[in-house]
Each structure stands twice: as structure tokens, then as C-alpha cells.
Design an enzyme around this catalytic site. Structure first.
Site, short mmCIF file in Angstrom:
data_model
loop_
_atom_site.label_atom_id
_atom_site.label_comp_id
_atom_site.label_asym_id
_atom_site.label_seq_id
_atom_site.Cartn_x
_atom_site.Cartn_y
_atom_site.Cartn_z
N PHE A 1 -21.07 12.09 -25.51
CA PHE A 1 -20.67 11.18 -26.60
C PHE A 1 -20.33 9.79 -26.09
O PHE A 1 -20.38 8.82 -26.84
CB PHE A 1 -19.47 11.75 -27.36
CG PHE A 1 -18.28 12.04 -26.49
CD1 PHE A 1 -18.15 13.24 -25.82
CD2 PHE A 1 -17.30 11.08 -26.31
CE1 PHE A 1 -17.06 13.50 -25.00
CE2 PHE A 1 -16.20 11.32 -25.49
CZ PHE A 1 -16.09 12.53 -24.83
N PHE B 1 -9.12 19.27 -24.94
CA PHE B 1 -9.50 17.87 -25.05
C PHE B 1 -10.81 17.71 -24.27
O PHE B 1 -11.07 18.47 -23.34
CB PHE B 1 -8.39 16.92 -24.54
CG PHE B 1 -8.79 15.49 -24.78
CD1 PHE B 1 -8.86 15.00 -26.07
CD2 PHE B 1 -9.14 14.66 -23.73
CE1 PHE B 1 -9.30 13.70 -26.31
CE2 PHE B 1 -9.57 13.36 -23.97
CZ PHE B 1 -9.65 12.89 -25.26
N THR B 2 -11.63 16.73 -24.66
CA THR B 2 -12.97 16.62 -24.08
C THR B 2 -12.95 16.58 -22.55
O THR B 2 -13.68 17.33 -21.88
CB THR B 2 -13.68 15.35 -24.59
OG1 THR B 2 -12.81 14.23 -24.39
CG2 THR B 2 -14.01 15.45 -26.08
N TYR C 1 0.84 -1.20 0.00
CA TYR C 1 0.00 0.00 0.00
C TYR C 1 0.88 1.25 0.00
O TYR C 1 0.65 2.19 -0.74
CB TYR C 1 -0.91 0.00 1.24
CG TYR C 1 -1.96 1.08 1.18
CD1 TYR C 1 -3.20 0.85 0.59
CD2 TYR C 1 -1.71 2.36 1.69
CE1 TYR C 1 -4.15 1.84 0.51
CE2 TYR C 1 -2.66 3.36 1.61
CZ TYR C 1 -3.89 3.10 1.03
OH TYR C 1 -4.82 4.09 0.94
N ARG D 1 -15.26 12.73 -33.75
CA ARG D 1 -14.63 13.86 -33.09
C ARG D 1 -15.17 15.11 -33.76
O ARG D 1 -14.59 15.67 -34.67
CB ARG D 1 -13.09 13.81 -33.23
CG ARG D 1 -12.42 12.62 -32.57
CD ARG D 1 -12.16 12.69 -31.08
NE ARG D 1 -13.29 12.59 -30.19
CZ ARG D 1 -13.19 12.31 -28.89
NH1 ARG D 1 -12.03 12.04 -28.34
NH2 ARG D 1 -14.25 12.29 -28.12
N ASP E 1 0.22 19.02 -21.32
CA ASP E 1 -0.43 17.71 -21.40
C ASP E 1 0.44 16.85 -22.29
O ASP E 1 0.52 17.06 -23.51
CB ASP E 1 -1.85 17.86 -21.96
CG ASP E 1 -2.58 16.51 -22.09
OD1 ASP E 1 -1.91 15.47 -22.12
OD2 ASP E 1 -3.82 16.52 -22.18
N LYS F 1 -1.73 6.33 -22.87
CA LYS F 1 -1.09 6.68 -24.14
C LYS F 1 0.43 6.66 -23.95
O LYS F 1 1.10 5.74 -24.36
CB LYS F 1 -1.58 8.06 -24.61
CG LYS F 1 -3.05 8.09 -25.01
CD LYS F 1 -3.45 9.48 -25.43
CE LYS F 1 -4.94 9.58 -25.69
NZ LYS F 1 -5.32 9.10 -27.01
N1 F0G Z 1 -5.34 14.48 -22.62
C1 F0G Z 1 -5.29 14.04 -23.89
C2 F0G Z 1 -4.54 14.80 -24.92
C3 F0G Z 1 -5.94 12.84 -24.23
O1 F0G Z 1 -5.89 12.41 -25.48
C4 F0G Z 1 -6.63 12.11 -23.23
C5 F0G Z 1 -7.34 10.89 -23.55
C6 F0G Z 1 -6.65 12.63 -21.94
C7 F0G Z 1 -5.99 13.81 -21.66
C8 F0G Z 1 -7.39 11.93 -20.83
O2 F0G Z 1 -6.71 10.77 -20.49
O3 F0G Z 1 -8.33 8.92 -20.98
O4 F0G Z 1 -6.37 8.58 -19.46
O5 F0G Z 1 -8.29 9.94 -18.74
N2 F0G Z 1 -7.60 10.52 -24.71
C9 F0G Z 1 -8.30 9.30 -25.09
C10 F0G Z 1 -8.53 9.27 -26.57
C11 F0G Z 1 -9.55 9.06 -24.31
O6 F0G Z 1 -9.22 8.35 -27.02
O7 F0G Z 1 -8.02 10.09 -27.32
P1 F0G Z 1 -7.48 9.48 -19.89
#
Ligand code: F0G
Length: 482
Positions: A455, A132-133, A80, A389, A223, A266
Site C-alpha cells: 500500500f 498493525f501493518t 555519539y 485501511r 504497543d 505518535k
Molecule cells: N504501532 C502502531 C499502533 C502504529 O500505529 C504504528 C504506526 C506503528 C506501530 C509503527 O510506527 O510508523 O513509527 O514505524 N502508525 C502510522 C499510522 C504509520 O499512520 O498509523 P512507525
């Protein structure tokens, strides 16, 4: 980085790895694919993998792992607190990203939650190259607003500008002057800007952003989820760095930021995430939020096995044969589709090939989600799962109105070292056929619209019987082929 030339025939990207573990795929009949779309509300997020042939939804958590990553997972130190696996990762972060303080989180958006919780107050503005979303959702959740400051080339799908992810420097300074530096807790730059087609920024641009951040004393947040690929494109496209290693380019980028955060789904081809900095004060501000939202400081909600895989994966980010495989396959896919006349975002970016649905489905109004419709249609005719997208991925404004996206794209993700070239050729074939039959694609409308990140789980239906007509044409052209 060396090029491998072919003496006879076309120049194709050559895999510098071998496949040792495989997973069987299923290509189900088109009737089943239509049923799957109906069951999944014409939303590719809601399809299940038993119906999907090539899963090009995302590279998130789906990159192939190396033998060394899997081996490291077997040696994870389950504890832990004070796990040795964490210290390996901390060292990898310092070696690769050049930051000595590291806070683990369970994925990228968790890092966004922590940063927004710590720094965003109601009415704050966050300038960025593009949102980003999940970033946008967290910023607005904490009462902030986003302003996107790309140059015009960034929005132009036909421009071959090499650094579409660059932040507009003059607009950045204007924004700070208008809103006041005290209302801007940080500037955010996203490596390989995801939503505009995986497009990189240049180091020259990042240096200029840094100078503005210094001038107005604002934190600069990077990021780094797609950092390795941005570094690779800098190597290819930015003169000053053409003889530099990926490691040197990566460090040059991270050195310019006060805070670096990433999705390890990623970066590092594993699962998890992190925030790192060299600023002790920032570290102390963020530290208490990790046990509150994520888990103890030496695991942050991530399995220790994944922590081991992250550490190895971070070092592997410095290996050009690993990093370049996906962008090189994407470049091949974009070129092949472009040669067949299919409108694509160019130059080829990273993460995936981006199909220009605004152009292909110009007969579908944006409030009927042309990119969502194209993604559904592509699945129907091929079993290939891409991701919308565009407007569907946008959130409504405060008054509940649609905010029409600048671009309507279908992203065909190419996770690292997952697909073979013949599979990529299948994508070219089916996407080209669909392009030639594009008039048969119709719009979509919501039947269930979630209030946040709609989405992901939203349910839609076609506005007419266009899927049946498209299926009939497919059968007429392909006979009994799947
Ligand atoms: N920032 C970027 C540039 C991303 O592409 C993503 C995730 C995140 C933050 C959030 O990271 O999913 O680990 O919480 N991108 C994925 C995609 C979901 O399909 O492009 P996460």
C-alpha cells in the site's frame, strides 16, 4: 477533567492552545487534483504535499509540537555516546511510563524489528488484539504468524461497544492450549487499536490478559504508540478510572506489560521510538540489537534534537488539554458526518475519523479496493488526503491470493492541534457531498504491486473513467469553486 460548556449554540470542542507558527496551505483546482492522482497511481501515499490541502493521511510525525518541545530541541547535547539528551529522555520514560530500562530506536517499526529478531522463530504464533501493518510484516518476515483475537463487537462498525480493542480472553487461552505456550514468545496488545478505527481496550481486559500471560508464563508486550488517547478514553468510559489522572491510568497500563514499545511519531508528538522494560534479563537480550540495527545506545538512530522533543512530549502526554484535543475533534467530526447519514465507525475512536467504505462503496467488490477508491475520490473532490485501511493494506497469503480485510475504512487522521474547526467543517461538507454521489465512485486495480507493504508505494488505476465522471458532477454542483 473539566468540561467547558457553551451557554448559546452548539457544544463544540474548544482549543486550549493558540497558534503561533503557521504553514500556508494550497487548495489546487480539481483538474490538477485529478492529474496528481494519475501521477501518484491513485494511491494517497504517493501524492506530494504541494497538491494536498488538508493532510489527513496520518498523525505519524505530523502532530503540532509545543513551544517547550521546540525550545528543548535548541539545547540538545550532540554526542555519539553519553549524550545528556538521552538521560533526560530516560528519566521521562521512567517518570511517565514507569520503566527503568530504555532502548531508543528510530521509529515504531524499528522496535518491532528488534523484538521480532530477538524472540520470533519460524512457526511461532503471536496472539494480539489486532495487527498493525508494520507489526504483521515484521512477524511474518521472521517466520512467525499472527492471530487476532477481538470480540465480535470489535469488527462491528455499528456497535457502540466502548472497548472494541479488548482481547477475547477465552480465545486467547484456547489459542495457547492449542499451539502450546512454548510456541508463543509473546502476546501483543495494541493501545487504541489502529486498524479497527482507533478503538481502545479497557484496563479490566488488560488485567485479564496479564493473568493469562502469567498463567502460561508468556511475555506481554504493549504497543503504546497511541497510549495517551487510550488512557483518555478509559478515563471517559471505564467507571473505575473516572476520577484518575491520565498519569495514573497510563502507569496502570504500562505496569501490566513486561515490554512497552512505541512510535514517538505518535506518542510524544516527535519522531523516534523506543522499547522499555523493568526486566533486566529482557533488557540484556535486546540491548545488543540496538547498535546493530539502530545506532549507539544513547541515540538509537534518532537525532538528539528529537530526543529532547520526545522527553518533553512524553511529559506533555500527561496534560489532558493536549491529549484530548484530537479525540474531541474526531468525536465532533464523526458526529457531524453521522448526522448527515455518512456511515462511520462508532463510537468515535482516536487518531482519526474512520469512514465505512464497505457500506458507502458496496457496489465495488473488495478486490477492487473500495476503501482505496473512496480515499482517491475524496482527494479528487476536496484535496483532503485520507488513508486506505482495508484490503489494499493487507498482504497476500503464502499462495499469492488476496486476503480480504474485515473492514474497508478510510481514515481521516486528526493530528494533535493541527487543524481548525472550520477545516473540520470543510471535511464534513465535502465528505457528505461525496456520500450523496457515491454511485459515481468506481474500483481500482494494481498496475504495480510491491511484494511487501504494497500500500505504501503501489500504483493503481481506475477500472473505468469514473474519476472523469465524478469531476464532471463536482463541476456541475460547485461551478468554479475549488
Ligand atoms: N504501532 C502502531 C499502533 C502504529 O500505529 C504504528 C504506526 C506503528 C506501530 C509503527 O510506527 O510508523 O513509527 O514505524 N502508525 C502510522 C499510522 C504509520 O499512520 O498509523 P512507525
Amino acid at each position: 477533567m473539566e468540561e467547558i460548556k457553551f451557554y448559546y449554540g452548539e457544544n463544540i470542542p474548544l482549543e486550549l492552545h493558540k497558534v503561533r507558527v503557521v504553514q500556508k496551505l494550497h487548495l489546487v483546482p480539481i483538474e490538477r487534483r485529478l492529474k496528481a492522482l494519475e501521477e501518484g497511481g491513485f494511491n494517497t501515499f504517493r501524492l506530494t504535499t504541494k497538491d494536498v490541502f488538508l493532510d489527513m493521511l496520518t498523525d505519524s510525525g505530523t502532530n503540532a509540537m509545543s513551544d517547550n518541545q521546540i525550545a528543548a530541541m535548541m539545547q540538545a547535547d550532540d554526542a555519539y555516546a553519553g549524550s545528556q539528551s538521552f538521560f533526560k529522555l530516560q528519566k521521562a520514560v521512567e517518570d511517565v511510563l514507569g520503566k527503568k530500562y530504555f532502548l531508543p530506536v528510530h521509529q515504531g517499526r524499528a522496535a518491532e524489528n528488534i523484538l521480532c529478531h530477538a524472540y520470533i522463530r519460524k512457526g511461532n504464533l503471536i496472539p494480539m488484539n489486532y495487527h498493525f501493518t508494520t507489526t504483521m510484516a515484521h512477524i511474518t518476515q521472521y517466520g512467525g504468524r499472527v492471530t487476532e483475537l477481538l470480540y465480535d463487537e470489535g469488527f462491528n462498525v455499528d456497535s457502540d461497544y466502548p472497548f472494541k480493542g479488548n482481547m477475547h480472553i477465552e480465545k486467547l487461552e484456547e489459542t495457547i492450549k492449542t499451539h502450546g505456550a512454548e510456541n508463543i514468545p509473546f502476546i501483543r496488545v495494541e493501545a487504541s487499536t489502529n486498524l479497527i478505527g482507533g478503538q481502545p481496550f479497557s484496563i479490566q481486559n488488560l488485567r485479564e490478559v496479564r493473568a493469562i500471560a502469567d498463567k502460561y508464563n508468556i511475555r506481554l508486550v504493549l504497543d503504546a504508540s497511541l497510549l495517551g488517547e487510550n488512557a483518555y478514553l478509559i478515563h471517559l468510559r471505564e467507571e473505575e478510572f473516572k476520577n484518575c489522572s491520565l498519569g495514573e491510568i497510563i502507569k496502570t497500563m504500562t505496569d501490566l506489560a513486561d515490554i512497552v514499545y512505541f512510535s514517538a511519531r505518535k506518542l510524544s508528538s516527535s519522531r523516534g521510538g523506543g522499547i522499555c522494560t523493568n526486566d533486566h534479563e529482557i533488557y540484556r537480550e535486546l540491548e545488543p540489537l540496538i547498535p546493530l540495527f539502530e545506532g549507539f545506545l544513547t541515540y538509537g538512530g534518532i537525532s538528539v534534537r528529537e530526543i529532547e522533543a520526545m522527553a518533553v512530549g512524553l511529559y506533555e502526554t500527561l496534560d489532558e488539554t493536549m491529549i484530548r484535543q484530537s479525540p474531541d475533534f474526531i468525536a465532533y467530526l464523526v458526529k457531524s458526518l453521522d448526522d448527515h447519514g455518512v456511515p462511520m465507525v462508532k463510537p468515535a475512536g482516536v487518531l482519526g475519523a474512520h469512514v465505512n467504505a464497505m457500506e458507502i462503496c458496496k457496489h465495488i467488490p473488495q478486490n477492487e479496493y473500495p476503501a482505496g477508491a473512496l480515499a482517491a475520490a475524496l482527494f479528487l473532490v476536496s484535496g483532503i488526503r485520507g488513508m486506505e485501511r482495508g484490503t489494499l493494506s493487507n498482504q497476500r497469503d503464502e499462495d499469492g491470493n488476496e486476503t480480504l480485510a474485515n473492514m474497508e475504512l478510510v481514515r481521516l487522521a486528526v493530528p494533535r492541534r493541527v487543524f481548525t474547526l472550520s477545516q473540520i467543517k470543510y471535511v464534513v461538507d465535502r465528505m457528505t457531498w461525496l456520500y450523496e454521489n457515491r454511485e459515481l465512485i468506481g474500483g481500482l486495480r494494481f498496475v504495480y504491486e510491491p511484494p511487501v507493504l504494497r500500500f505504501f508505494m503501489g500504483g493503481l488505476e481506475p477500472v473505468s473513467d469514473w474519476p472523469q465522471k465524478l469531476m464532471a458532477k463536482f463541476k456541475a454542483d460547485f461551478g468554479d469553486s475549488l
